[in-house]
Design an enzyme around this catalytic site. Structure first.
Site, PDB file in Angstrom:
ATOM      1  N   GLY A 169       9.463  39.508  -8.481  1.00 50.35           N
ATOM      2  CA  GLY A 169      10.447  38.591  -7.903  1.00 50.35           C
ATOM      3  C   GLY A 169       9.762  37.465  -7.148  1.00 50.35           C
ATOM      4  O   GLY A 169       8.727  36.942  -7.549  1.00 50.35           O
ATOM      5  N   GLY A 404     -10.470  10.387 -27.403  1.00 48.79           N
ATOM      6  CA  GLY A 404      -9.950  10.520 -26.041  1.00 48.79           C
ATOM      7  C   GLY A 404     -10.694  11.567 -25.243  1.00 48.79           C
ATOM      8  O   GLY A 404     -10.835  11.463 -24.014  1.00 48.79           O
ATOM      9  N   ALA A 405     -11.186  12.593 -25.938  1.00 49.53           N
ATOM     10  CA  ALA A 405     -11.871  13.664 -25.225  1.00 49.53           C
ATOM     11  C   ALA A 405     -13.197  13.178 -24.647  1.00 49.53           C
ATOM     12  O   ALA A 405     -13.650  13.667 -23.612  1.00 49.53           O
ATOM     13  CB  ALA A 405     -12.095  14.849 -26.144  1.00 49.53           C
TER      14      ALA A 405
END
Ligand code: HXC
Length: 513
Positions: A169, A404-405
């Site tokens: 929880g 992009g890497a």
């Protein structure tokens, strides 16, 4: 003895017994230690100063009038680990299942406040059935108070959470807000809603370990960072993590006496990258050969294994290590590895730990699922984290740094202080194959002579599949023999140790979460 002393001693004695001998026996039978036994293992002998040992709840409903235990199911206080001060709490499952009450919250809050004000790490040992049901909404508010302090302390003091039993929880969110989560292999589980509720709501059948066991959170969800074989091991892992971390964000991490020669060069590094560019190799081996021997501790070792992150030492100084892992999915950057790298980079930056990045990635992972689940947003986190980080940053391109890497993995343009490359580096905007397919789309469709594609591919490779053009343009500062990596890193970090860099004043950036 005076009555005053007798009463105090009786109460203290009762507090030591937790939920009583029968409950302690059950706890041991489950392979679990009690809260006090755990703290005794964690803290230097004789260093523990308990606070709130006699606090109890005041409830009378639901049979609670007869269920008062000094301490109310949690042991809190201060102590030392290897001579360094820490704040600790340990939930006591033998008292009302360690359930989280208003009193528990007040006790945790008190040490959270003192830890933040004194600038010392906070360690929580969790073993609890969640919000104390008999307290109703009171225990909800009680969680909120703890979460608030977790957030305020984030990035100021290290916060480490160990899950040694249930964590269900709302209880999951305090660990989730902390820096590291360690789970014990056979006895821990974390979930928001348990198997029974899930069955009722969605009809899915799932066991407790399959839903929220330690391997689920270490390998799949990424919620947990380390798995411990047992409670003793979990405590050792806490101590190990602390050995790399400063007490707070205004201090430097502790330094150990150097034991591995700074000029040591491992010849095996010169041949570790295979000649065949598609053949994998294990970046763990690179890490082992470069950093102080046996100093590497991997974080998130089972999660997003196409990237490796962890702490190590160079000449006795703590460093954060990030590496693409060519032996898993070719070291591609996907959603999970982006999250893993970005989070780790931010932890290093928060706690003044320099970052060394080893690059060998073909780029961001293509795929409909990746695009639909947000590789753009998640991939941006890597860029954000590296750009924002003001700690010393050094990158070493081992092989592929494509597209992009290349940029994302601590490139010069992303405020990297020093960019090194091995002669095996391939720094290109995209793979040769992809380049042919885009530039010669019409010719390919028309079935043109394959020789023209082969010629283009050869020229493209010659031009870009090496580090020399990038070095020529200043994107790479130095091309080095792989065996020179260790001494070069040590010398560079020596210079950068006094680096001063600040970001523009702002409330906070808007990281693409
Ligand atoms: C009060 C609790 C309790 C709880 C356990 N106990 N959880 N008492 N509140 N949340 C008590 C039990 O009644 C029992 O008391 C004793 O602790 C030991 O529990 P057992 O059930 O006998 O132990 P075990 O079989 O090991 O099962 C452990 C357990 C189970 C799986 C954790 O107790 C359980 O399911 N508890 C509830 C878990 C849960 O759903 N929590 C979420 C609460 S809601 P006696 O005296 O009978 O031995 C929540 C939302 C907060 O947390 C949101 C905040 C944002």
């Amino acid at each position: 003895m005076s009555d005053y002393l007798t009463k105090l001693r009786e109460l203290r004695e009762k507090a030591m017994q937790g939920g009583g001998p029968e409950r302690i026996k059950q706890q041991h039978e489950r392979g679990k230690l009690t809260a006090r036994e755990r703290l005794a293992l964690l803290l230097d002998e004789g260093s523990f100063q308990e606070l709130g040992a006699l606090a109890t709840h005041n409830l009378t409903d639901f049979g609670m009038a007869n269920q008062r235990f000094p301490g109310d199911g949690i042991v809190t206080g201060f102590g030392k680990i290897n001579g360094r001060r820490v704040a600790v709490y340990a939930q006591d499952f033998t008292v009302l299942g360690g359930s989280f009450s208003e009193v528990q919250s007040k006790k945790i809050r008190h040490i959270q406040d003192l830890a933040l004000e004194s600038g010392i790490p906070l360690i929580g040992l969790n073993d609890s059935g969640g919000a104390r049901i008999q307290e109703g909404v009171r225990s909800l508010a009680a969680y909120g108070e703890v979460f608030t302090r977790n957030v305020l302390a984030s990035g100021v003091i290290p916060q480490i959470s160990v899950i040694m039993g249930p964590c269900a929880g709302g209880a999951v969110y305090s660990p989730a807000l902390m820096d590291f989560v360690i789970m014990t292999r056979r006895t821990s589980y974390m979930f928001i809603t348990g198997p029974e509720v899930i069955k009722a709501v969605t009809g899915e059948d799932v066991t407790m370990p399959d839903l929220g066991g330690p391997m689920v959170h270490n390998a799949k969800s990424g919620v947990a960072h380390l798995i411990a074989e047992d409670e003793h091991h979990a405590i050792e892992l806490v101590k190990l993590l602390l050995s790399y971390l400063p007490q707070n964000n205004t201090e430097d991490p502790p330094q150990v006496e150097p034991y591995d020669p700074a000029d040591r060069m491992d010849e095996r590094l010169n041949t570790i990258v295979p000649e065949d560019e598609n053949e994998p190799y294990d970046a763990h081996q690179v890490i082992e050969m470069v950093f102080d021997q046996r100093s590497f501790t991997e974080i998130h070792p089972y999660y997003a294994r196409n990237a490796i992150v962890g702490f190590a030492r160079l000449d006795g100084y703590a460093v954060g290590v990030v590496a693409n892992q060519p032996s898993h999915l070719a070291g591609v950057l996907d959603i999970d590895s982006s999250d893993k790298i970005a989070r780790f980079v931010r932890i290093c930056d928060a706690f003044n730990i320099p970052i060394v990045t080893f690059v060998d990635t073909p780029g961001y992972l293509p795929g409909v699922d990746q695009e639909h689940y947000g590789i753009i947003r998640h991939g941006a986190k890597v860029i954000f984290a590296y750009c924002e980080a003001t700690v010393p940053k050094i990158s070493v391109v081992m092989r592929k740094a494509i597209g992009g890497a290349y940029l994302a993995m601590s490139s010069k343009q992303m405020r990297c202080d020093l960019t090194l490359a091995w002669p095996t580096a391939q720094i290109a905007v995209m793979g040769a194959d992809g380049a042919v397919r885009i530039l010669y789309r019409k010719e390919l469709a028309a079935g043109a002579d394959p020789a023209i594609f082969a010629k283009f591919e050869r020229e493209y490779r010659e031009k870009f599949f090496n580090p020399y053009m990038a070095a020529d343009l200043g994107q790479i500062d130095e091309i080095i023999e792989p065996r020179e990596t260790r001494p070069r890193l040590i010398r560079a970090l020596e210079v950068l140790r006094t680096k001063v860099k600040q970001n523009p004043p702002k409330k906070h950036g808007l990281m693409p979460v």
